[in-house]
Design a protein around this motif. Structure first.
Motif, short mmCIF file in Angstrom:
data_model
loop_
_atom_site.label_atom_id
_atom_site.label_comp_id
_atom_site.label_asym_id
_atom_site.label_seq_id
_atom_site.Cartn_x
_atom_site.Cartn_y
_atom_site.Cartn_z
N SER A 9 0.81 -1.21 0.00
CA SER A 9 0.00 0.00 0.00
C SER A 9 0.85 1.27 0.00
O SER A 9 0.35 2.32 -0.38
CB SER A 9 -0.94 0.00 1.21
N THR A 10 2.14 1.19 0.40
CA THR A 10 2.95 2.41 0.38
C THR A 10 3.03 2.97 -1.03
O THR A 10 3.12 4.18 -1.19
CB THR A 10 4.37 2.14 0.92
N SER A 48 -3.69 2.06 -0.06
CA SER A 48 -4.30 0.96 0.69
C SER A 48 -5.53 0.41 -0.01
O SER A 48 -5.93 -0.72 0.22
CB SER A 48 -4.63 1.38 2.12
N ILE A 66 -0.34 5.22 -5.99
CA ILE A 66 0.29 6.49 -5.57
C ILE A 66 1.50 6.67 -6.48
O ILE A 66 1.40 7.23 -7.55
CB ILE A 66 0.68 6.48 -4.09
N ASN A 67 2.66 6.15 -6.05
CA ASN A 67 3.78 6.05 -6.98
C ASN A 67 3.52 4.90 -7.94
O ASN A 67 3.84 4.96 -9.12
CB ASN A 67 5.09 5.76 -6.26
N ASN A 82 10.84 -2.49 -13.88
CA ASN A 82 11.39 -1.12 -13.99
C ASN A 82 12.56 -0.88 -13.04
O ASN A 82 12.54 0.07 -12.25
CB ASN A 82 10.30 -0.07 -13.70
N ALA A 136 11.76 -0.20 -9.47
CA ALA A 136 10.72 0.76 -9.09
C ALA A 136 9.53 -0.03 -8.55
O ALA A 136 8.90 0.35 -7.58
CB ALA A 136 10.30 1.61 -10.28
N MET A 137 9.22 -1.17 -9.23
CA MET A 137 8.37 -2.19 -8.61
C MET A 137 9.34 -3.23 -8.05
O MET A 137 10.03 -3.91 -8.80
CB MET A 137 7.45 -2.82 -9.67
N PRO A 138 9.48 -3.28 -6.73
CA PRO A 138 10.51 -4.16 -6.16
C PRO A 138 10.15 -5.63 -6.29
O PRO A 138 9.00 -5.99 -6.52
CB PRO A 138 10.56 -3.75 -4.69
N GLU A 175 -3.62 -0.33 9.19
CA GLU A 175 -2.33 0.17 8.76
C GLU A 175 -1.85 1.16 9.81
O GLU A 175 -2.65 1.77 10.50
CB GLU A 175 -2.47 0.88 7.42
N ARG A 222 15.76 -1.79 -5.96
CA ARG A 222 14.99 -2.70 -5.14
C ARG A 222 13.55 -2.57 -5.51
O ARG A 222 13.03 -1.50 -5.47
CB ARG A 222 15.14 -2.35 -3.66
#
Lengths: 221, 824
Positions: free
Chosen positions: A125-126, A130, A135-136, A163, A166-168, B470, B824
């Motif tokens: 969700s970061t 959520s 978001i990013n 990417n 950017a998507m870990p 959260e 990452r």
């Protein structure tokens, strides 16, 4: 308490309208301050002794049984119990297409999407918000995808990342196969829900075929 | 001026003659004449109210800082864009950020407000209880001005980010040295010299508490502030010689006992002097004074580890911390009882006298917080309350209720006596009392609610056994309580301002020349006294041992100690030393308390720098670094923290409060470098509802690479293994840090972020963030290879993977090209 018999009296010249207790006085006076020779209150003494006795036995128990009473051991026991409770019913899942479809279509199994949702809120969700609206990261509630053509691609994106990170990538220490299955199924279930406040689709995102199922996915939630 | 005296008129009223053993002495040619130094008391009292207002104001500012991000969002949501942008700019100002101002608030409240209150009370009462002027006017003055200099230094350095990163011991090493000299040499020297020159044979209970305060605070301050300074450029910086769990034990031994011996014992001493004076009643029980004094002094020291429940300290220490806190409950209440029961027969005066009102509320809050303290130390209760606002409510009921109200009560009692005129307005003092009392309640009740709400929300699990909320939801839930808290704090500040006005107006009505009554008393050497006689037990039909206990319980021997200040002081030192030695020494010498973990390695030079940035900005004021062994925590944050993971943490950064989430495992979270940059730039954009301030200047502030060798050198002195950086090779730390910084900056760009960050502070902080909590999962280094951070391949089996996270893959022995640039 003083060693000599006590003839001290409180100064009766105090006349402030109040009562001056007639308890026995010590012979002490410092800058005019006197002290009564009262014993400690009984309830105070006994409560104090009670805390000491309790503390001694508590200490004894926690010293004689340090292995079982320690934080780490108590945690391990709780964790094992929790694991059994959570996954005992499910068994070990692998994130393949039939399993994912089952979680999207079988109403009995769909309640486990809640577990996927919790993992999503904790880990995704970061960047994705959520509610999954982005978001990013991208909006997951619309119908357009960049790296996903079929259900198992979701698993691929999560486990390998995209990417340049950017998507870990989520390795096995981040998500075990069962958790991977449930979070992927949850992400798949978000498709087409078009939640309010969603981020607009990325320019290179395209609409893809519906998930391989006979009924609209959005109703599976 | 009317001096309140009880019983036979004492020397304090200026009457010739003294009282010795209950007999008023006749005039005697051998009598010595002396005058009390009240000027120094006036100075300290003025400093108390002045710094008090500063402390409360900074407290209000930090409370507002926690509300402003939400207000900013409201502005955006309601079209007040310019106002929202202004708030963002204001919140971004580095010197006014929560992490830097919160230590200023706590230091000002404790050391400036309470400190000056203590000195005013001690200087006034000690002279009268000893029937002598302070031994040295010069030492008194040095003490006063030295202490104010320390406070000003703190106020200047803390907003600049100059900090040791240890709570309530933030002040950096030069100020530490000043504190040691001013406290022990100027204050302690003056006080003990005065004791030796006293003309009153026995020491009153207030003096016992003062003795305990002076010796114990010295011991605490010295042992918690042992450091290795970093000498690099203009740096004022040091690293604690203790690390990890050991530093935690030292720090909370200090932190807990700073509460005990800075905020409790001196205030109890002041209560024992000023309360019977104001109430004009004898103290309730001399015997209770003895018992609760010694039990307090002996037991308090043990209780420190209750601040570290569910943390990587040894279980036995945690258990000791809990049980000694429980046993401390009644000794603490001994003080409360002796205070409240002294008021027997004088309660009607409480209605009319603001001084007594302040005292009664102070003592009541003391009783409440010393019940709450032992309750919070019970492991299960602590599991809920720790890291939440409950603790904030607890300390404010102690600090505002007990220390604040007692200090103000004392101030109103002293003002007419010091300025030899009537108090300007008793009515205003009443107003101050009510405004402050209501203010405290409006502060603490919402914050108790906030704390319990937060604790329950953190541990709430949904039906599939995962965290229900959260973290940011647990923050948003308590915001209304933060608004109420600010109202309560404003009221308390308002009360202090009313007190200040009353102070100034009383001062303005002072006489042109202060009357300085001359007192007389016999020097001790000439005064006769009857030595104490060991009483004989009246029990006759019991065993000898019962008779001995009977005699012992009369405490006749204590009367002997009371006329021997040196011996008495020695006993106090022994009492506090026993617990200190028994708890701290095992932590340092028993290796099994901190099992080593082979894969845990020292920080790379850049990560160490990033850690210093973390400390300088006071991140520990909002973020803990200790995942507790509880399911609710491990499911939210990851594996619980192990003692072996912190052995290179000089100082430890476990924190005491989670205004934001725990960060110990942040390195294992799927957060990209670019996410961190964006998040620091404007946290509310990345995490809606977040109350973290923006740190845009991290992306522009230059990273001082040249200071890195000095930092590494200090770490090497502390025994942190950096074999590859010994001697001349230390210069390589700069190149290695630059290489790691470039790799991170490169990843930010590849992830679509802003370019040009390779020499900015933010990359060091990101390097530290990405390293945090990751060593546990790594393979142990093979024996024979260098044990220090480099060249570490973060994950040998993922070398070829472009997206591998490699925090530590930088070293002088690795050519730049080999540094992985995967994100990452």
């Amino acid at each position: 308490m003083s060693s000599t018999p006590n003839q001290n009296k409180v100064d009766q010249s105090i006349n402030d309208g109040g009562h001056v207790p007639d308890d026995p006085l010590t012979d002490h006076a410092y800058d005019g301050i006197q002290e009564y020779d009262n014993p400690t209150p009984g309830w105070w003494t006994y409560l104090w002794i009670a805390t000491i006795v309790f503390s001694f036995f508590y200490w004894l128990v926690f010293t004689l049984a340090p292995k079982d009473a320690g934080y780490a051991t108590r945690y391990e026991i709780a964790a094992a119990r929790d694991l059994k409770k959570t996954f005992g019913e499910l068994g070990e899942l692998s994130p393949d297409e039939p399993t994912l479809i089952a979680f999207l279509t079988d109403a009995e199994k769909a309640r486990w999407l809640k577990f996927g949702e919790s993992l999503f809120k904790n880990k995704c969700s970061t960047c994705h918000g959520s509610e999954g609206t982005g978001i990013n990261g991208t909006n997951l509630t619309d119908d357009k995808y960049i790296h996903v053509k079929q259900l198992t691609d979701i698993v691929d994106v999560i486990s390998k990342g995209r990417n340049n990170g950017a998507m870990p990538k989520f390795e096995s220490k981040d998500l075990n196969p069962t958790e991977m299955t449930l979070v992927a199924a949850y992400v798949a279930s978000l498709r087409g829900t078009n939640k309010p406040g969603g981020k607009p689709a990325e320019p290179n995102a395209v609409t893809i075929d519906p998930w391989p199922t006979n009924r609209p996915v959005s109703s599976a939630r | 001026m009317s001096d309140a005296t009880i019983g036979a008129s004492g020397a304090s009223s200026g009457v010739v003659g003294g009282r010795e053993g209950g007999n008023v002495l006749e005039y005697d040619a051998r009598m010595e004449k002396f005058v009390y130094d009240d000027k120094i008391v006036r100075m300290f009292l003025f400093a108390m109210i002045g710094w008090g207002i500063v402390a409360f104001l900074v407290g209000l500012i930090v409370a507002l800082l926690l509300m402003l991000p939400g207000i900013r969002q409201w502005c955006y949501d309601n079209g007040w864009v310019a106002m929202g942008d202004f708030l963002k700019t204001a919140l971004s100002f580095p010197y006014l950020q929560f992490g830097r101002l919160r230590p200023l608030h706590t230091n000002a409240a404790i050391f400036a407000f309470a400190g000056n209150a203590i000195f005013a009370g001690i200087y006034y009462s000690t002279q009268r209880l000893c029937k002598t002027r302070m031994a040295s006017d010069l030492l008194s003055k040095l003490h006063f001005w030295g202490w104010q200099l320390i406070i000003v230094s703190a106020a200047l350095t803390l907003p600049l980010g100059i900090t040791q990163g240890k709570e309530y011991a933030e002040l950096e090493w030069p100020i530490d040295l000043m504190i040691a000299v001013v406290w022990l040499v100027f204050f302690g020297g003056n006080f003990f010299w005065t004791l030796l020159k006293r003309r009153e044979r026995h020491m009153y209970v207030a003096l016992w508490f003062y003795i305990a305060t002076i010796v114990t605070v010295t011991i605490l301050h010295v042992f918690n502030n042992i450091w290795v300074p970093v000498f690099g450029g203009a740096l004022v910086k040091s690293y604690s010689i203790y690390a990890g769990a050991q530093d935690a034990m030292m720090q909370w031994w200090y932190g807990h006992n700073a509460v005990a011996f800075f905020l409790t014992t001196p205030f109890l001493g002041m209560m024992y002097y000023f309360l019977p004076k104001a109430a004009q009643r004898p103290v309730f029980s001399y015997k209770l004074s003895i018992i609760h004094f010694w039990s307090l002094v002996f037991i308090y020291i043990w209780a420190g580890p209750h601040h570290l429940h569910y943390s990587p300290i040894a279980d036995w220490a945690s258990t000791l911390g809990m049980i000694f806190s429980l046993m401390l409950w009644m000794p603490s209440w001994g003080g409360m009882i002796n205070g409240l029961l002294t008021l027997r027969g004088a309660w009607h005066k409480v209605a009319s006298d603001p001084v007594l009102k302040f005292f009664v509320v102070a003592i009541t809050f003391y009783g409440m917080s010393t019940f709450e303290g032992p309750m919070l130390s019970i492991k299960a209760v602590n599991g809920l309350a720790h890291y939440t606002d409950w603790i904030i409510a607890h300390v404010h009921s102690g600090a505002l209720g007990w220390n604040g109200m007692l200090a103000f009560g004392m101030m109103y009692w002293l003002l007419p006596r010091l300025y030899q005129t009537k108090l300007f307005s008793t009515r205003l003092a009443e107003v101050h009392f009510w405004v402050a009392t209501i203010g405290i309640l409006i502060y603490i009740i919402p914050i108790y609610v906030a704390g319990i709400t937060q604790g329950l929300m953190w541990r709430a699990m949904n039906e599939v056994g995962q965290p229900q909320y959260e973290f940011v939801e647990t923050v948003s839930a308590i915001m209304p309580m933060y608004y109420l808290r600010a109202i309560g704090g404003t009221l308390f500040l308002l009360g202090a301002l009313i007190g200040f006005y009353n102070f100034i107006r009383t001062w303005m009505a002072r006489p042109a020349v202060y009357e300085e009554p001359v007192h007389q008393a016999l020097p001790l050497a000439l005064a006769t006294f009857k030595p104490e006689v060991k009483p004989v037990s009246k029990l006759n039909t019991v065993a000898d041992v019962a008779k001995k206990i009977d005699v012992f319980s009369t405490m006749w021997f204590h009367r002997v100690w009371e006329r021997m200040p040196v011996k008495f002081t020695l006993f106090v030192i022994i009492s506090v030393a026993i617990a200190s030695l028994l708890e701290l020494v095992p932590t340092f010498v028993i290796r099994s308390n901190i099992p080593t973990i082979a894969s845990v390695q020292p920080y790379t030079p850049l990560e160490l720098y990033g850690r210093d940035v973390y400390i300088a900005n006071g991140c520990y004021n909002c973020h803990s670094q200790n995942v507790r062994p509880m399911l609710a925590e491990t499911k939210r944050y990851g594996e619980y923290s192990k003692p072996g993971e912190f052995i290179y943490d000089h100082p430890f950064q476990w924190g005491s409060r989670r205004i934001g989430p725990d960060l110990h495992r942040v390195g294992t979270k799927p957060l990209t470098e670019d996410w961190h940059v964006r998040h620091f730039e404007d946290p509310q954009q990345s995490v809606p509802g977040s109350i973290m301030p923006p740190y845009p200047w991290l992306m522009t502030k230059k990273l001082d690479f040249e200071s890195i060798p000095a930092r590494i050198r200090a770490m090497q002195i502390l025994g942190v293994p950096y074999p590859q950086y010994e001697g001349d090779a230390r210069g390589n730390t700069v190149a290695d840090a630059r290489a790691q910084a470039a790799a991170i900056a490169d990843r930010v760009v590849k992830q679509g972020g802003q370019p040009g960050l390779e020499d900015k502070e933010v990359v060091a902080l990101i390097a530290y963030m990405n390293r945090l909590g990751t060593d546990l999962g790594k393979p142990a280094p093979t024996p024979g290879e260098p044990t220090a951070p480099a060249p570490v391949q973060a994950d040998a089996n993922e070398q070829s993977d472009d997206s591998t996270k490699t925090e530590a893959a930088t070293s002088s022995s690795l050519p730049l090209g080999q540094i992985q640039s995967g994100g990452r």
